[in-house]
Enzyme design. Structure first.
Site, PDB file in Angstrom:
ATOM      1  CD  GLU A 170      26.951  -4.574  89.236  1.00 28.55           C
ATOM      2  OE1 GLU A 170      28.134  -4.330  89.538  1.00 28.55           O
ATOM      3  OE2 GLU A 170      26.626  -5.512  88.479  1.00 28.55           O
ATOM      4  CG  ASN A 175      20.596  -3.444  86.180  1.00 30.80           C
ATOM      5  OD1 ASN A 175      19.567  -4.090  86.272  1.00 30.80           O
ATOM      6  ND2 ASN A 175      21.726  -3.958  85.701  1.00 30.80           N
ATOM      7  CG  HIS A 233      23.794 -12.313  87.201  1.00 31.40           C
ATOM      8  ND1 HIS A 233      23.796 -12.757  85.897  1.00 31.40           N
ATOM      9  CD2 HIS A 233      24.047 -10.975  87.144  1.00 31.40           C
ATOM     10  CE1 HIS A 233      24.050 -11.737  85.076  1.00 31.40           C
ATOM     11  NE2 HIS A 233      24.202 -10.654  85.811  1.00 31.40           N
ATOM     12  CD  GLU A 281      23.040  -7.461  84.299  1.00 34.29           C
ATOM     13  OE1 GLU A 281      23.986  -8.206  84.653  1.00 34.29           O
ATOM     14  OE2 GLU A 281      23.071  -6.223  84.418  1.00 34.29           O
ATOM     15  CG  ASP A 339      23.179 -15.729  84.437  1.00 37.75           C
ATOM     16  OD1 ASP A 339      23.096 -15.641  85.674  1.00 37.75           O
ATOM     17  OD2 ASP A 339      24.043 -15.116  83.791  1.00 37.75           O
TER      18      ASP A 339
END
Length: 448
Positions: A157, A198, A234, A262, A264
């Site tokens: 990030e 990432n 996400h 990641e 979801d």
């Protein structure tokens, strides 16, 4: 579903009390996601919590996925809570579990603005001191797991939404080259590990993903070791970026791998059949976009069960973001992933519409007779399979009205040629003899 605790009386077991389990819905064609992914040349992963890697959670993590990411166990605040004092227990546990289940490990994460130890964030450091601390951290952690980690999320990030660099202890103290230095130090500590940057909200083509694209392009032109980019994903229900595959492809065209790291997809609670159907379509869309690009190598879900998701506590009013529900039953999203990986699936009947009841009808000092009844109300089955895992060394010796196999502690029983159909409002029963010694705890059963 977790196994029933063993506090049941022997009398209840021997008299064959009807111990009813609402079985999780069937898994797609009995083909684990990891096998479907492997057939496509992909890796399917999940983030895990080390302490939960037992029971049904551990069984699913080990059987369905080919890669594990420690959710928190490798972050700096966890592994070095006090300067010079290390805690590798959970990280080591996850690595050992992965090795035992023939899985890759994705290391997460070496350089981040969050979840750092207080001694680091509250300290006063010169640039030289800060650089030395970072280099030592990377060298220590990557070196400890050299040869055991397939890929590292080295830098996590680094960007703001507008594509500028995020103001962090690292950027403020070391400038933008902290990224190149971190990658270089990680490569020196383990030359065989794949090294990633990432970030989130970089799934589609936008200012933030373009900044990441330009950074990777610059790093490669300078010879800095960079192997891939991680798109966290996400996502919110119904908001998969239309440019996802295009974005994956442009990074691949730079000569780096891409991973969905990641994934979801959260929804406003409560969930319902319409939302679950949309979630299935969204998961399928994301995985299909990765499957379509040869250099998209890994899709990792950020926790596979709703009971192990960060979403509910982070986004009030949202949840149900993973492929399994809180009781480890696969949701429609699971089937969306399977279908995107080439699996042929049939959407299962409504949860609880068909159930399996396991009972012990008689028991003696060396063995017992058991039976399982499959019942439907509100749905019907044209075939069935029931599986469970024994917890005390029980061994099936004979079965009738079903074909049963046992591998270690895992039992799988499928319908005979004449009793696969279970009509709405009806049931079928099969039986078996088995040996036991010492205890005979009742397993949880899965109907498929």
């Amino acid at each position: 579903m977790r196994s029933l605790r063993t506090g049941l009386s022997l009398a209840a077991l021997v008299t064959g009390a009807a111990l009813l389990f609402t079985a999780p819905a069937a898994h797609a064609a009995d083909t684990p996601l990891r096998d479907l992914a492997a057939a496509k040349g992909k890796v399917i992963g999940t983030a895990v919590t080390g302490s939960k890697l037992t029971g049904t959670y551990g069984d699913l993590a080990g059987s369905q996925f080919s890669s594990l990411t420690p959710g928190n166990a490798m972050k700096w605040g966890t592994v070095e809570p006090a300067q010079g004092t290390f805690n590798w227990a959970e990280a080591d546990q996850i690595v050992a579990f992965a090795q035992a289940h023939n899985q890759q490990v994705r290391g997460h994460t070496l350089v981040w603005h969050s979840q750092n130890p207080s001694w680091l964030t509250n300290g006063t450091w010169t640039s030289a001191q800060l650089g030395s601390l970072l280099q030592n951290h990377i060298s220590t952690e990557v070196g400890r797991y050299k040869g055991k980690i397939a890929a590292w999320d080295v830098v996590n990030e680094p960007f703001n939404e507008d594509g500028t660099y995020r103001s962090t202890i690292w950027y403020n103290g070391l400038g933008s080259d902290y990224i190149a230095n971190a990658l270089t130090w990680a490569h020196a500590a383990d030359p065989d590990a794949k090294l990633y940057i990432n970030d989130y909200n970089v799934e589609g083509v936008n200012a933030k993903s373009t900044a990441l694209y330009n950074l990777v392009k610059d790093l490669k032109s300078r010879g800095v070791p960079i192997d891939g980019v991680g798109l966290q994903a996400h996502l919110i229900l119904g908001q998969v970026p239309a440019t996802l595959q295009q974005n994956i492809q442009r990074f691949a065209d730079l000569g780096v791998d891409v991973a969905i790291t990641e994934l979801d997809i959260r929804m406003a609670l409560p969930s319902d059949s319409t939302k679950l159907a949309q979630q299935k379509a969204d998961f399928k869309s994301v995985v299909a976009a990765c499957a379509a690009v040869s250099r998209c190598v890994n899709v990792t879900v950020w926790g596979f069960a709703d009971s192990d998701s960060w979403v509910d506590s982070t986004f009030p009013g949202y949840g149900a973001a993973t492929p399994y529900d809180a009781n480890y039953a696969p949701k429609p999203a699971y089937y969306g992933i399977a279908e995107a990986l080439g699996g042929t699936t049939t959407t299962p009947p409504p949860t609880g519409a068909c159930t399996a009841a396991y009972s012990v009808t008689s028991q003696w000092n060396t063995g017992f007779t058991g039976q399982v009844t499959i019942s439907c109300s509100g749905a019907a089955l044209s075939s069935w399979r029931v599986s469970w895992t024994y917890g005390a060394g029980q061994q099936i010796t004979q079965a009738w009205n079903a074909g049963c196999t046992q591998s270690g502690t895992a039992v799988s029983c499928a319908n005979a040629s004449y009793n696969g159909t279970v009509a709405d409002g009806s049931s079928v029963t099969f039986g078996f003899n088995a040996s036991w010694s010492g205890s005979n705890p009742v397993p949880a059963v899965t109907l498929g």
